[in-house]
Write an enzyme that holds these catalytic residues in place. Structure first.
Site, mmCIF file in Angstrom:
data_model
loop_
_atom_site.group_PDB
_atom_site.id
_atom_site.type_symbol
_atom_site.label_atom_id
_atom_site.label_comp_id
_atom_site.label_asym_id
_atom_site.label_seq_id
_atom_site.Cartn_x
_atom_site.Cartn_y
_atom_site.Cartn_z
ATOM 1 C CE1 TYR A 4 0.451 -5.565 -39.330
ATOM 2 C CE2 TYR A 4 -0.938 -5.369 -37.003
ATOM 3 C CZ TYR A 4 -0.743 -5.160 -38.002
ATOM 4 O OH TYR A 4 -1.947 -4.923 -38.946
ATOM 5 C CD GLU A 45 -0.141 -9.966 -42.374
ATOM 6 O OE1 GLU A 45 -1.352 -10.956 -42.157
ATOM 7 O OE2 GLU A 45 -0.102 -9.207 -41.844
ATOM 8 C CB SER A 69 -9.328 -5.870 -33.565
ATOM 9 O OG SER A 69 -9.266 -6.601 -34.490
ATOM 10 C CB SER A 81 -5.155 -3.856 -38.834
ATOM 11 O OG SER A 81 -4.426 -3.211 -38.056
ATOM 12 C CE LYS A 96 -3.098 -6.229 -42.292
ATOM 13 N NZ LYS A 96 -3.891 -6.568 -40.842
ATOM 14 C CB THR A 97 -7.053 -9.774 -38.939
ATOM 15 O OG1 THR A 97 -5.565 -9.448 -38.771
ATOM 16 C CG2 THR A 97 -6.801 -10.992 -39.800
ATOM 17 C CE LYS A 128 -1.231 -1.583 -39.939
ATOM 18 N NZ LYS A 128 -2.936 -1.410 -38.761
#
Length: 402
Positions: free
Chosen positions: A178, A301, A356, A92, A353-354, A95
């Protein structure tokens, strides 16, 4: 093998003192790269052992100096080591690129965030998307689009039918949930407004414009040897599988060095020549909603800096990522950095931002006011909390450097 102890902040600061001595002209200076490498290694090696991560690439920028560190293997089967050109799936974190493309379309005048989504997707005219704005899709506030498409949505026809039949559970702009179908549709609208397929826009226009030479959605044949294998919970070698709007939501593959360059562009866009891309990067740092201590931008974020670890963990928790949360609208959205001044309080943010996939875990975080940032790419999906803790330790150490 015994697990190496986690480094404490006091120990980290003792390393930083060595860097200060170097700056002051010590008789026995330690190079900054050596100090940074020791700090990163003391955090990352135990993390890899505890989480059974085969390989990682970690890139750090400190006051304009870049450092890339490679650990472990890109393939357990072949034993190939992680190197500077190893490609990892970003999940992600992709994004943030979709957000940049949408903001680029806005800066070029082809996409208007306040317009209804159906304006750019005529097949959705007469559906709920007459009331959902383009911006609602970009900020996950359309009214309850889920995390994933339901089973059975596998092609464009099924996707259009799904959106046409979708019914919101909240008013647009009232809740954040989300959602891959949300940001995926945002990316599709941006591409339609620019009259070019999404993947083509990303690979032929956006990535080159950003100066990214080893970043792809579709990995070319000559780069496949550099594409790491991810490892599932069952320890099986895996790579991301195709899905609806996968490119928009979680489909980018990149190197740590390329991602660090992207981080630096996001931290330093104000010093670059003005133009649509410059304005697009700036726009992704605009805060639109507050969800607890987190400010939702476009893709990114954000949190006030200094950021206590517990707040950063809360903002990256399943409570935020998997459940609907009421939002507080920022009535006059502002960029987190103001171009009118050399510096203002909105510089003091941590942006993160994470990301996976089944076999990979990524995390990106940076603090523009301190000119520090970190990229962590791993070929195993491990808990977000562990990524956040590790990055926070490194960033806190870097922030204390003179």
């Amino acid at each position: 093998m015994a697990c190496a102890p986690r480094i404490g902040l006091v120990a980290v600061l003792s390393l930083i003192y060595s860097a200060s001595a170097f700056a002051a002209g010590s008789a026995a200076p330690r190079a900054l790269s050596e100090v940074v490498g020791e700090v990163v290694g003391e955090v990352i090696r135990p993390l890899m052992e505890e989480q059974k991560i085969p390989g990682m690439a970690v890139a750090v920028t400190v006051h304009g100096q870049r450092h890339v560190f490679n650990y472990g293997v890109a393939s357990k089967e072949s034993g190939q080591r992680v190197g500077d050109r190893t490609l990892f799936e970003l999940g992600s974190v992709s994004k943030t690129f979709t957000a940049t493309l949408g903001a680029w379309a806005q800066a070029r005048g082809t996409l208007v965030f306040s317009e209804p989504a159906s304006k750019y997707f005529p097949e959705l005219a007469g559906s709920q998307f007459d009331s959902v704005r383009v911006l609602d899709l970009a900020t996950y506030t359309a009214g309850g689009l889920p995390l994933q498409f339901p089973d059975g949505v596998n092609d464009a026809r099924q996707m259009t039918a799904y959106y046409r039949n979708w019914r919101p559970t909240a008013e647009p702009g009232a809740q954040r949930l989300y959602s891959n179908p949300s940001i995926g549709l945002f990316g599709e609208l941006a591409a339609r407004s620019m009259r070019e397929p999404f993947v083509s826009l990303m690979q032929k226009r956006l990535f080159p414009a950003l100066g990214l030479s080893h970043t792809y959605i579709e990995v070319p044949a000559n780069e496949m040897p550099n594409y790491a294998w991810g490892y599932s919970k069952a320890d099986k070698a895996v790579r991301v599988t195709p899905g609806m709007f996968d490119a928009q939501a979680y489909g980018v593959k990149s190197t740590a060095a390329d991602m660090l360059h992207f981080v630096e562009m996001n931290m330093e866009y104000r010093s670059r020549p003005a133009g649509p891309l410059h304005r697009a990067i700036a726009a992704t740092h605009t805060g639109y909603y507050k969800v607890g201590d987190m400010t939702q931008g476009l893709g990114w974020e954000m949190y006030a800096w200094p950021t206590p670890l517990d707040r950063l963990l809360a903002g990256n928790s399943e409570e935020i990522s998997l459940k609907p949360n009421e939002v507080k609208r920022i009535e006059r959205p502002v960029q987190m950095r103001d171009e009118r001044d050399e510096r203002d309080e909105r510089d003091d943010v941590l942006v993160n931002k994470t990301g996976s996939t089944n076999g990979f875990g990524a995390y990106v975080a940076y603090v523009p006011s301190k000119r520090i940032g970190i990229v962590m790419l791993a070929n195993r999906n491990y808990p977000n909390a562990e990524r956040v803790k590790a990055a926070h330790r490194v960033l806190s150490a870097m922030a204390a450097m003179p």
